[in-house]
Design a protein around this motif. Structure first.
Motif, PDB file in Angstrom:
ATOM      1  N   GLU A 434     112.530  43.156   8.722  1.00 27.26           N
ATOM      2  CA  GLU A 434     112.329  44.450   8.067  1.00 27.26           C
ATOM      3  C   GLU A 434     112.241  44.320   6.543  1.00 27.26           C
ATOM      4  N   ILE A 435     112.513  43.151   6.031  1.00 25.86           N
ATOM      5  CA  ILE A 435     112.487  42.997   4.566  1.00 25.86           C
ATOM      6  C   ILE A 435     111.066  42.774   4.059  1.00 25.86           C
ATOM      7  N   ASP A 436     110.727  43.470   3.011  1.00 29.93           N
ATOM      8  CA  ASP A 436     109.431  43.284   2.361  1.00 29.93           C
ATOM      9  C   ASP A 436     109.575  42.126   1.366  1.00 29.93           C
ATOM     10  N   ASP A 437     109.172  40.943   1.790  1.00 32.90           N
ATOM     11  CA  ASP A 437     109.420  39.774   0.928  1.00 32.90           C
ATOM     12  C   ASP A 437     108.551  39.774  -0.323  1.00 32.90           C
ATOM     13  N   VAL A 438     107.405  40.472  -0.256  1.00 31.06           N
ATOM     14  CA  VAL A 438     106.556  40.557  -1.448  1.00 31.06           C
ATOM     15  C   VAL A 438     107.250  41.388  -2.526  1.00 31.06           C
ATOM     16  N   ALA A 439     107.775  42.550  -2.111  1.00 31.68           N
ATOM     17  CA  ALA A 439     108.508  43.403  -3.058  1.00 31.68           C
ATOM     18  C   ALA A 439     109.747  42.678  -3.580  1.00 31.68           C
ATOM     19  N   LEU A 440     110.414  41.990  -2.690  1.00 33.48           N
ATOM     20  CA  LEU A 440     111.623  41.255  -3.087  1.00 33.48           C
ATOM     21  C   LEU A 440     111.298  40.191  -4.133  1.00 33.48           C
TER      22      LEU A 440
END
Lengths: 495, 495
Positions: A434-440
């Motif tokens: 569920e984590i947006d790795d791009v945003a992170l």
């Protein structure tokens, strides 16, 4: 003898239509000064010299110089000639002019369109502007390289270079380097080749380009690993190939069992250390892949980009050396073992292709950098290369262990990607789906931690795993500790 | 710590199936020695070290070493370890093995096919293996370059290189070089640009490639000069463009009056010094060409490859600087002014394209060679570049005059091509139409005189003029005299 200013005046004097010759010369010189052709605090040519050069009388030049001085563009220093003033009166005027011309330019912009393949390339541009610091993946510790030894060899060889080292090369890279490399690859990577099969390239990208163009046509299909290296995909696209992503698992590339797909002309793999997830291609898959390639008349391109750095267990020999006469092309680079800006890579091709590919490389890129290649050859011959790799292997093993300890201690064991295989210059921090790795990663970069999102390495974003690539090679423990805890805070914020 | 031999043994020990461990290790080490993995007169690792490395007992290694010694593969030097023998018993065996394997390879050759574009490239391959001596065209006198100055700067900058000079570059070449170059181009070539518009390339070929891919798609049309430079045509072909030859006359490129042709996306021209025939593009044609490009949404690519060497009359300013906002891309190189193996060229693009083309260059080629580029920047800043060009201009003017005098004296005035324009590093010896200049040049090369046939520079061989390109820059008068008289004899034989 002509001066740069003389050349400029000769070119521009004819544009000045009206007035006496000395006035036209004055305007021409003023133009040169205002536009920075001659800069502040530099000396103008002696009037006699300029006069001779531009075929006017010395008096004409003196008149022009006088007028320049009267209007503040130049200053005469007694006995030291005429100098351009440090503050030129037209500075403000010039900046005004610039604005006008910018406006003009904007209004005439219409036709600046780039090609479709160019557009696609730019949309998929993936090279990072960050190439140093925690946790840039793939960056070796360039400060640990023995530059003084390399420089000593280079200085010695450059002192009185031979003609052969200065003209275009036609042999696919200097022979001395290819000999040293053949020996090194045979021993350390079990690559079966002699020097004639090696073509020296400007890093891996030129190798990809050469192979793609010479072995595949527009419309042909290439298979790439999913996830995989962006540099391969971009190069294939720009060369007109259809790029087909093939999934990988813990044994590397999963060959499609049912083959209703179009046979690929090229299959790009990273058998020693799958990029970016880490597994090595198992022996069974290697044999399966070679058989598949033989049956389908495909070429396997083995990208062995950082195999020198394997920190535990046995080193894996190359795919190229596994079977005789297998349709495998081997690629490697010094970017990870020495430093990226060196721009030296290599391609090892089957004997039957060697002559053709060497000729093609000459036609497409022309050869050179021979002094640099000779320097590298001597550096290898004298054992410095091997010694450096051994030192770096120990250093990177230590740094890698430190980072893994941090991950285990503060995040838990599930955060190290399960395909991790104790190799290379980076590892993959696995994140929940569920984590947006791009945003992170964008957020982390704002905080000063340079990470790359795993999902970016997929063509099919729907199946993309989430994670971060963390490079550990170019940062010491202290920096890693600080960056890691910054990253932890970013994670907390997002999760 | 692992050694290369240790790596090799770890990889190959498992292939040795039968016998005691020490016998298997012996066979594995013998294999390494016979195949040159460890070479004659090199020292084997100490038994203790190798044992530790490959996880066997020291006694096992000692047994294997003993057997190697007994069979003559190694020699023990008391107190100095174990060394590979200078004459290895299996040398003859190994060469026998090689022959067998070559035979095997031949029989499995079937699938080595190259692409259609690769085939076309090889069929039209035109890079000469001769790059030095009388009368190689386009070769500057690389021995006259002040290598000691360049080397002094390089040594200084390489002593303790900064990280930025070692990692991938992302700015289209180092800023310092682009600043120095912008200033130089403005003054000496009237090119209107600032440093941001410059992209440093690996010579002109990479510039052609970058422009072609980013501004044109597969199937687009490009116009090239007829006759013209093979490097442009080959690159356009491999990038999928349709290449249309456009004739030139004494004023340069002849624009088609009736335009029932497909509009070209790219128009490649050499306005300062048409390659290879010599005329410069007249002012009227320049304006006509820019208008045509504006109307047809074409890009003009100005290849200014050797404009620094103009020996009489006024220098011609660049086409790029003639009109504001014209659709002109400017290319240049240091191959003719410094030396070809330096591999540094440059592209100057309109402001609006600069960012996109810089990014594309990073994606396609990745940046580096930063230490070299910084060295060149300082070399230019300190005035050495300009001084070198001035010296070479005088030298080449002298050599050119000498060659023309020889032609006039021994062959007659009609043998100097009428488009000759007192520029560059070569001239064209004009020959009667009935002469086969390809056969002549092959014959001349056999006699030791390196010339290139003019007809080879044409796409349409039916309209090809006959002649020879004679380079005069890299040879002194004595060599020229001898080579010229050899050439005269070749001519007599053929005519």
């Amino acid at each position: 003898m002509r001066s740069l200013l003389g050349d400029y005046v000769l070119q521009h004097l004819q544009n000045e239509q009206s007035g006496a010759l000395h006035s036209r010369l004055f305007r021409c010189l003023r133009h040169a000064i205002v536009n920075g052709v001659v800069q502040s605090n530099t000396r103008l040519p002696a009037s006699r010299d300029l006069a001779q050069e531009i075929h006017v009388s010395r008096n004409t030049v003196l008149s022009a110089y006088d007028q320049l001085q009267a209007e503040g563009y130049v200053e005469a220093k007694t006995g030291h000639g005429t100098w351009v003033s440090s503050t030129i009166p037209d500075t403000f005027l010039s900046s005004l002019l610039d604005k006008t011309s910018q406006k003009e330019e904007k209004s005439k912009d219409a036709q600046y369109e780039i090609s479709q393949r160019g557009q696609f390339l730019i949309e998929n541009a993936a090279a990072s502007p960050y190439q140093w610091g925690a946790f840039v993946p793939g960056a070796p510790d360039v400060t640990a390289f023995p530059h003084h030894i390399f420089q000593r060899i280079q200085a010695k060889l450059s002192k009185s270079p031979q003609v052969e080292q200065l003209i275009y090369s036609h042999e696919g890279g200097c022979l001395r380097l290819r000999l040293a490399l053949a020996q090194y690859l045979k021993v350390s990577r079990s690559v079966a080749c002699d020097a004639d099969q090696i073509i020296i390239t400007e890093g891996i990208h030129q190798g990809i380009d050469l192979i793609t163009r010479l072995l595949a046509d527009v419309g042909d299909t290439a298979w790439v690993e999913e996830p995989g290296y962006w540099g391969v995909k971009n190069n294939l696209n720009v060369n007109g190939l259809a790029v087909e992503p093939i999934p990988i698992d813990d044994e590397g590339l999963c060959l499609p069992i049912e083959s209703n797909q179009i046979s690929p002309k090229l299959i790009f793999v990273t058998p020693s250390h799958q990029y970016p997830l880490g597994p090595h291609l198992s022996l069974q898959r290697r044999k399966q892949l070679i058989n598949f390639a033989r049956e389908n008349q495909s070429w396997i391109v083995e990208d062995d980009y950082d195999s020198e750095f394997r920190f535990s267990g046995q080193p894996y020999p190359s795919l190229q050396g596994l079977e005789k006469n297998s349709p495998v092309i081997y690629m490697g680079t010094f970017s990870k073992t020495i430093y990226p800006a060196l721009r030296i890579g290599y391609v090892v091709v089957p004997k039957n292709l060697a002559l053709v590919l060497r000729q093609a490389a000459t036609e497409l890129y022309r050869g050179g950098h021979t002094l640099l290649q000779n320097t590298l050859a001597e550096f290898i011959e004298e054992g410095h290369y091997e010694a450096h790799i051994r030192r770096m292997r120990l250093l990177y093993a230590k740094r890698r262990k430190y980072l893994i300890d941090l991950i285990f201690k503060y995040l838990g064991h599930t955060f190290l990607h399960e395909y991790d295989n104790a190799s290379g210059l980076h590892l993959v921090l696995k994140l929940p789906k569920e984590i947006d790795d791009v945003a992170l990663s964008q957020y982390a970069i704002q905080q000063g931690v340079k990470v790359r999102p795993l999902s970016q390495y997929y063509i099919n974003k729907n199946i993309a795993e989430r994670g971060l690539l963390l490079g550990f090679a170019c940062v010491d423990e202290k920096q890693m500790f600080d960056a890691f805890h910054l990253l932890r805070q970013c994670l907390k914020k997002i999760m």
